[in-house]
Design a protein around this motif. Sequence first.
Motif, PDB file in Angstrom:
ATOM      1  N   GLY A  24       4.849  -1.839 -54.643  1.00 38.15           N
ATOM      2  CA  GLY A  24       4.731  -0.478 -54.157  1.00 38.15           C
ATOM      3  C   GLY A  24       3.905  -0.298 -52.912  1.00 38.15           C
ATOM      4  O   GLY A  24       3.681   0.837 -52.487  1.00 38.15           O
ATOM      5  N   HIS A  25       3.434  -1.365 -52.287  1.00 41.70           N
ATOM      6  CA  HIS A  25       2.614  -1.241 -51.089  1.00 41.70           C
ATOM      7  C   HIS A  25       3.482  -1.249 -49.832  1.00 41.70           C
ATOM      8  O   HIS A  25       4.628  -1.718 -49.856  1.00 41.70           O
ATOM      9  N   ALA A  26       2.931  -0.725 -48.756  1.00 47.35           N
ATOM     10  CA  ALA A  26       3.594  -0.751 -47.457  1.00 47.35           C
ATOM     11  C   ALA A  26       3.186  -2.032 -46.744  1.00 47.35           C
ATOM     12  O   ALA A  26       2.015  -2.220 -46.410  1.00 47.35           O
ATOM     13  N   VAL A  27       4.133  -2.939 -46.507  1.00 47.44           N
ATOM     14  CA  VAL A  27       3.831  -4.294 -46.053  1.00 47.44           C
ATOM     15  C   VAL A  27       4.530  -4.560 -44.734  1.00 47.44           C
ATOM     16  O   VAL A  27       5.718  -4.245 -44.567  1.00 47.44           O
ATOM     17  N   GLN A  28       3.786  -5.155 -43.824  1.00 43.66           N
ATOM     18  CA  GLN A  28       4.335  -5.646 -42.557  1.00 43.66           C
ATOM     19  C   GLN A  28       3.968  -7.110 -42.411  1.00 43.66           C
ATOM     20  O   GLN A  28       2.824  -7.507 -42.668  1.00 43.66           O
ATOM     21  N   LEU A  29       4.937  -7.944 -42.010  1.00 41.37           N
ATOM     22  CA  LEU A  29       4.728  -9.381 -41.848  1.00 41.37           C
ATOM     23  C   LEU A  29       4.858  -9.738 -40.376  1.00 41.37           C
ATOM     24  O   LEU A  29       5.834  -9.341 -39.720  1.00 41.37           O
ATOM     25  N   LEU A  30       3.905 -10.504 -39.862  1.00 40.45           N
ATOM     26  CA  LEU A  30       3.886 -10.943 -38.471  1.00 40.45           C
ATOM     27  C   LEU A  30       4.087 -12.448 -38.424  1.00 40.45           C
ATOM     28  O   LEU A  30       3.318 -13.206 -39.039  1.00 40.45           O
ATOM     29  N   GLU A  31       5.108 -12.903 -37.708  1.00 44.95           N
ATOM     30  CA  GLU A  31       5.396 -14.330 -37.547  1.00 44.95           C
ATOM     31  C   GLU A  31       5.499 -14.634 -36.062  1.00 44.95           C
ATOM     32  O   GLU A  31       6.256 -13.975 -35.345  1.00 44.95           O
ATOM     33  N   LYS A  32       4.754 -15.623 -35.598  1.00 45.10           N
ATOM     34  CA  LYS A  32       4.719 -15.907 -34.171  1.00 45.10           C
ATOM     35  C   LYS A  32       5.970 -16.614 -33.666  1.00 45.10           C
ATOM     36  O   LYS A  32       6.311 -16.512 -32.490  1.00 45.10           O
ATOM     37  N   ASN A  33       6.686 -17.312 -34.553  1.00 44.08           N
ATOM     38  CA  ASN A  33       7.927 -17.975 -34.141  1.00 44.08           C
ATOM     39  C   ASN A  33       9.108 -17.016 -34.313  1.00 44.08           C
ATOM     40  O   ASN A  33       9.004 -15.976 -34.955  1.00 44.08           O
TER      41      ASN A  33
END
Length: 843
Positions: free
Chosen positions: A318-327
Amino acid sequence: MPAARAGQARGDRERLRARADRRRGRGRRGSRGRPVHRGHPRPARPAPGGGLTRDRPGIQHQPRGPRLRRNRAAGRDRGGADRAVLRLNAPRLRPARPLGRLPGSLHLRLRGGRGAHVPAGVPRRAQCPPRRAGPPRALRPSPRCGFPEGQLPARPRPGRAGAGPQLLPRRGPPEPDRGAEGSPAAGPPRGPGRGPRGVAQAPGNGAPCRRPRPLPLLGARRPDRRLPRGGPRQDPHPGPDPREAAARGRRDGGHRAGVRARRRPIALAGRGEGGVNRPQRSRAGRTLPGRPRPRRTVTVIGGGISGLATAGLLARDGHAVQLLEKNEVLGGRAGRWEAEGFRFDTGPSWYLMPEVIDHWFRLMGSSAPDELRLERLDPGYRVFFEAHEDPVDIPASREGAVALFDSLDRGSGAALARYLEEAEDAYGVALERFLYDDFSSLRGLAHPDVLRRGSRLAALLAQSLHTRVSRRFADRRERQILGYPAVFLGTTPYRAPALYQLMSHLDLTQGVLYPHGGFAALVDAMERLARSAGVQIRTGARATRILTGPAPGGPRVEGVAWTDAEGREHRTGASVVVGAADLHHLETELLPAELRTHPERAWDRRDPGPGAVLACLGVRGTLPELAHHSLFFARDWRDNFARIGAGVTPAETTSIYVSRTSATDGGVAPAGDESLFVLVPSAAAPDWGRGGIGGAGAVAVEEVADRAIQQISAWARIPDLAERVVLRRTFGPADFEHDVNAWRGGALGLAHTLRQSAFLRPGNASRTVSGLLYAGASVRPGIGVPMCLISAELVLKRVRGERRPGPVGPPLVALRGQAAAGTAARGAALADAARAEGVAWPT
């Protein structure tokens, strides 16, 4: 004073007094031992001046006193306005003043806790204009009805400083996502009644709630946040209307669920689109088992196995999630490369511990058989020994392994059976008591299952894996078969504790599986489920700094600064940041020195594990001499592993691993050709350089690859192997440092030595920054795809505030003992596991 307002003031005072009694631990009796009436206020008698007072402890106004006179004499009265001090549970009450004549400013004097941080505005409800009929108006800060919430000090988090992320206590099940009418996210409406675990349902409201709580002050309304300048900002999180929630809070007598929807982290302004980068809230229709925490804004740094697993579980919760990937491609160390019709996995290739992988998929609402096409390999792998012409095929069952050892050394089969029984028991204890425990508390070590095996576990930790194997098996080939799994843990059999004999249970008892499409298919399935849960994934986004700020109890995360592929800078606000990249990179590059849990001097004493030289080869024609997994073992292991530890180039003859995935999966190579992946364990030495395509890599890297191809050609009796290679790409230790920010170019992660195992391994939470969590191969529980999935569950439990050992949701059933009686017993064990878990297990 009208009778209605007098009754309301009396009820407010009664609730405030009851709350103070509860905080002071007086149970259902007052400070003088008299019974406290919780349900109905006691009758009050008139007081001089028209107020109300009582004979027992309660609320006391002190308009005059020695302290007031001293303050006036010292000039600290600020204008000489009348001040009053509101004390709770005083020994005796004085005559109270009428409510309409309260002084200009009112202060609370509490003994600490949350009550000392509530809005302290004067609740002059008697002077407020009467409310008009109709829909409730939005709460605005009023000079008569309180002060803006932004001017108040932040409320302290429970717990002591420096004890990891300080999370708010549970308030019951969260309100379900409000989607469009008839959408699955909206869910069926719930009428009045009782909710789960006896939680009350507000009439006419589908959200579960607890018993209404009293207001912070006498009749005071909780003010709303002020809108930023420039007009209202659209909230990207779908949720209840703040006006409706505020009105419901007033109707419920100040229930905190009515204002929780407005209490969200504020995203920091950046240069991205719209000036604010905030991830979207989960759109999943069903959350994980258990009682989730209040919704938070989470940023995950790193898009490898652990990053995808963590982001998916938190979004599912239920959380608001953002994922950051450098490739540009997800997967991290589980990389991929494709060219000229050949496809290669450049990372893990052994599908072990299937129950752990399937457990993560079930938490995401699916299962491994539904997402992957799994095939059991038989033989599990093939081993080539130096000075032995014929290779040895390792069967895919325990009884086959016992027969094999009897053929290598008569009588050793019985010793292997006892060894595998011990390995199975160690694996079961580790899975139930150690792997799913972040060791934030050592109470799990006092479990009866651990205490009964205390002496045995101590003996396993006191000796190396090589010592334990050598005392039971005399044949060098048997020792190498049982000792080589230590390399999967980033160490050597001479340094790994004997407890890791449990690895033999995985390949000799459970067997080895293969997902068609390789581990790239596993990454794609995890990405698909994460996106469906609501994770916002940004590739080409390199995190440059973890933003922190002051908070009660110590620094706390506020967001992440990152740059996109075009070089533009962004800032994303977050209440929780999960570092799923290499721990050394996270702490030394993204945090200042004073906020690092592991200073640089601590890394000087740690073992980064081995490096590796990889070679992806496209070969014309078939190679039946090689199995799906093939191992080439040198005779002198001590020299082999000593060179790795000393940073020296491998010898002419060394240990090699070869994966021929085209033997099982015809889609990874053109028809009639083979796809080979070669791994040479080497030193973690980035100064060797990077690899390249067509032999264009660094000289040291290409020389290691050339010698490996020659050794494979000679031992497997493929004399023309080098001439049949039509596609070649190599990877060196510097590639791991550049591509995945690996510390010192390590190919796997921190080695599983005794000092870097279990609770001695770096933890999953920062000890200096609250709200900063870690996942991946650098932290607990360790190296490998299953371990990274477990670390994601450890982060989920951290966010929820759970400290008990064990997996989230239903208990995990290990595949144990199913191979002792052959295929029928194995199928029965799988069926039992499926019935226990309610899903189909991989076969």
